[in-house]
Design an enzyme around this catalytic site. Structure first.
Site, PDB file in Angstrom:
ATOM      1  N   GLU A 132      -4.253   7.977  -3.410  1.00 45.38           N
ATOM      2  CA  GLU A 132      -4.772   6.672  -3.018  1.00 45.38           C
ATOM      3  C   GLU A 132      -5.952   6.840  -2.060  1.00 45.38           C
ATOM      4  OE1 GLU A 132      -2.070   4.621  -0.462  1.00 45.38           O
ATOM      5  OE2 GLU A 132      -3.472   3.006  -0.072  1.00 45.38           O
ATOM      6  N   ASP A 136       0.304   6.359   0.723  1.00 43.43           N
ATOM      7  CA  ASP A 136       0.766   6.257   2.104  1.00 43.43           C
ATOM      8  C   ASP A 136       2.232   5.854   2.164  1.00 43.43           C
ATOM      9  OD1 ASP A 136      -1.538   7.024   3.324  1.00 43.43           O
ATOM     10  OD2 ASP A 136      -2.372   4.992   3.419  1.00 43.43           O
ATOM     11  N   ASP A 147       3.736   3.563   3.496  1.00 43.22           N
ATOM     12  CA  ASP A 147       3.902   2.197   4.007  1.00 43.22           C
ATOM     13  C   ASP A 147       4.055   1.232   2.830  1.00 43.22           C
ATOM     14  OD1 ASP A 147       1.396   2.039   2.908  1.00 43.22           O
ATOM     15  OD2 ASP A 147       0.330   1.839   4.811  1.00 43.22           O
ATOM     16  N   ASP A 171       1.965  -0.887   1.436  1.00 47.50           N
ATOM     17  CA  ASP A 171       0.881  -0.821   0.457  1.00 47.50           C
ATOM     18  C   ASP A 171       1.021   0.401  -0.436  1.00 47.50           C
ATOM     19  OD1 ASP A 171      -0.410  -3.142   0.980  1.00 47.50           O
ATOM     20  OD2 ASP A 171      -1.872  -2.267   2.387  1.00 47.50           O
TER      21      ASP A 171
END
Ligand code: 0RA
Length: 641
Positions: A428, A505, A507, A509
């Site tokens: 990403e 990541d 998280d 997202d």
């Protein structure tokens, strides 16, 4: 006396018959869930509808009683009560003999439902109590049962008279047996919609529904004089119609067919089939007869009107039905069914007759209504156009793939071509991608950065999916093509990497991006997941740097808690990673790329079907169920390490 002996003998087989129903209720009513429970009501209602079809009943009252029982009361001729050849009242035979039903004589009813009239005795067998009152010849006759066993003493084999009647009809009240059914509360929504549907199919019938149960009290009168036309209008009520509903009927050899259809400006097809007012979930011969003739006729018109030129291929059946809503209702004296749930009509004569009636009638209609015909053909053209662009996008992509493996600028490929040793990281963001390119083992690790959130393939049309740069780059890089609804061009033996590693990541997202990628893989390259090639990298959340001793990466909060416990008292610095982009090349190698140190989560699909439903649930356009799911599983959804 002889009659009595005969009855005694036959009553044994009667009890054995009903006992069989109690032993294996699912075989007779599908299941003992709420669906099966509601089915008890439909069986009795269907008998009254048969009486309506025979021309003798105009009104049926269906009441969900306060005590949990159900009452079905019709104004037909009343079930026959006279002495039957078995030596007892015909009513007794109907309610205690499998396969007798109301169908003593094929000529009494021109048609009967899918179960050939076995319904009444099946319901009786599965009822804790049943009471039958027949109004006929000025009398009310009564019979009672418990779990299918008669509890009323007959008088010389005949039913006792319990009152006077002005009209005729049949009144049946029963309580479902709680030792058979999981739950015995009828589900009103299903019952109401089924009764409503029955009225659309029988425009001269009225059904008075009443729920007397505490909390759900309600009274509704169902009557749909517009019949199938009203049915199709209702189905299309929130769409934009292309023309008025078209209706026609016809028949031969005691088989009757009635059809209504209407096109709407939407990419969907919705065709319902009924035989003798019973829904055929799997369709069958009546539906295929209708579809194939419709396709023929439209293709012929399209050529006549020069909309299809000589060089053009015909519209496909799916093209022709793009936007169509239709109801096909067949009445057949001897329906046969096949398929897993016995809901697929199998009579070959039905296909022939439906096809002939459809051909004759729509030709007659379209000859007189050219504008409607043009509207219908326009729907087919729209579908054909999209279908062709999808096919083209697919061939373009496949031919491009032959030359362009590795041609995508952003892919940093590995040197080795030994697929079983190679890995590709889908990373990403460009900055993390940059670090990863520097940090990687160039021999065996390839890096493909993708920008932000990729397209949600559940929501996008096929041509959009294939036009998407990120998706194209992935398909090109993997080297094995993709599969979708129309065919399978996926070849896993061409896969260039043993491991496809999603690196996002740690998280929300990042989790979203991972889900989007998994959706893409599941839909178009499911073998990648099924054969265990897909992984998710687990970058650490923290780095603990003690005053003395070794630094340690901590991959989640559990690991952090454990670390605190272990290093009780001694102080350490805790570095929190916000994202992959914050790590330098060395850190990225140590934490996420190094095969000897990193943590990977393998993606597995235990049950492909469930996964598909889940993908649809989580990634489709339907928001409410997704919200419910996320809410329900929010606590379980935390990453398991
Ligand atoms: C067979 C013959 C006759 C009526 C019925 C069946 C009949 C069955 C059911 C089931 C529910 N409601 C019903 N209503 C009628 C005609 C008998 C006669 O003419 O006496």
């Amino acid at each position: 006396m002889a009659q009595n002996q005969e009855y005694n003998a036959s009553s044994i087989t009667v009890l054995e018959g009903l006992e069989a129903v109690r032993m294996r209720p699912g075989m007779y009513i599908g299941s003992v869930s709420t669906r099966g429970l509601n089915h008890l009501i439909y069986e009795i209602v269907d008998n009254a509808v048969d009486e309506h079809l025979a021309g003798f009943c105009t009104e049926v009252r269906v009441t969900l009683e306060e005590d949990g029982s159900a009452t079905i009361d019709d104004n037909g001729r009343g079930i026959p009560v006279e002495m039957h050849e078995m030596g007892v009242s015909a009513e007794r035979v109907v309610f205690t003999t499998l396969h007798a039903g109301g169908k003593f004589d094929n000529t009494v009813y021109k048609t009967s439902g899918g179960l050939h009239g076995v319904g009444s005795s099946v319901v009786n067998a599965l009822a804790k109590q049943m009471t039958v009152r027949v109004r006929k010849d000025g009398n009310v006759y009564e019979d009672t049962y418990e779990r299918g066993v008669p509890t009323t003493k007959l008088v010389k084999g005949l039913l006792p008279v319990v009152g006077k009647a002005k009209n005729s009809g049949t009144w049946v009240n029963f309580t479902p047996d709680d030792t058979i059914f999981d739950k015995t509360r009828f589900k009103e929504d299903d019952i109401k919609s089924r009764l409503h549907e029955t009225c659309y199919l029988n425009p001269n019938l009225t059904i008075l529904y009443e729920d007397k149960r505490k909390g759900t009290e309600e009274k509704i009168k169902f009557h749909e004089p517009d019949g199938l036309i009203g049915f199709v209008k209702e189905m299309n009520k929130s769409s934009q119609p292309v023309h008025d509903v078209v209706y026609f009927k016809g028949g031969a050899d005691n088989i009757e067919v009635e059809i209504a259809f209407q096109y709407v400006n939407e990419f969907k097809e919705d065709i319902l089939g009924f035989c003798n007012c019973i829904y055929n979930a799997e369709g069958g011969t009546h539906i295929t007869g209708f579809k194939s003739m419709f396709t023929n006729v439209i293709n012929n018109y399209a050529r006549e009107l020069n909309i299809l030129k000589d060089k053009d291929a015909n519209f496909t059946g799916a093209d022709v039905r793009n936007g169509m809503t239709a109801v096909v209702s067949l009445k057949h004296p001897d329906p046969r069914f096949e398929g897993q749930t016995k809901t697929k009509l199998d009579n070959q004569d039905a296909a022939k007759i439906v096809s002939k009636v459809t051909g004759d009638e729509i030709t007659r209609y379209f000859d007189r209504n050219l504008e409607v015909l043009k509207g219908v053909i326009a729907c087919a053209e729209k579908s054909a156009k999209i279908r062709k662009s999808e096919e083209k996008a697919k061939t373009n992509l496949l031919s491009k793939q032959k030359y362009s493996f590795d041609s995508n600028g952003k892919l940093a490929n590995c040197i080795s071509k030994e697929a079983e040793k190679c890995e590709i990281f889908i990373v990403e963001g460009d900055s993390a991608g940059g670090s990863a390119k520097m940090a990687r083992d160039r021999m065996y690790q390839a890096i493909l950065p993708i920008r932000g959130k990729i397209l949600n393939v559940e929501k996008a049309s096929m041509d959009k999916v294939l036009a998407n740069q990120e998706i194209k780059a992935m398909i090109n890089a993997f080297g094995c093509g993709f599969s979708e609804g129309y065919g399978n061009d996926f070849d896993i033996s061409k896969l260039k990497y043993d491991k496809i590693i999603i690196m996002a990541d740690a998280d929300v997202d990042g989790a979203h991006i991972a889900t989007l990628l998994l959706t893409l893989f599941y839909r178009f390259m499911p073998e990648l997941i099924l054969q265990g090639h897909v992984y998710i990298a687990m970058p650490p959340l923290y780095k603990a740097i003690p005053k003395k001793g070794k630094e340690e990466y901590l991959y989640d909060d559990k690991a952090l808690a454990a670390y605190r416990k272990k290093h009780d008292g001694s102080s350490f610095t805790l570095q929190r990673y916000k994202g992959l982009g914050e790590m330098d090349a060395e850190q990225l190698w140590e934490t996420t790329l190094d095969p000897n140190a990193r943590m990977l989560k393998s993606v597995a699909i235990e049950d492909a079907r469930q996964a598909s439903a889940m993908t649809e649930l989580l990634m489709g356009t339907d928001v409410p169920p997704r919200r419910a799911f996320i809410h329900e599983f929010a606590t379980e959804a935390e990453i398991d390490t």
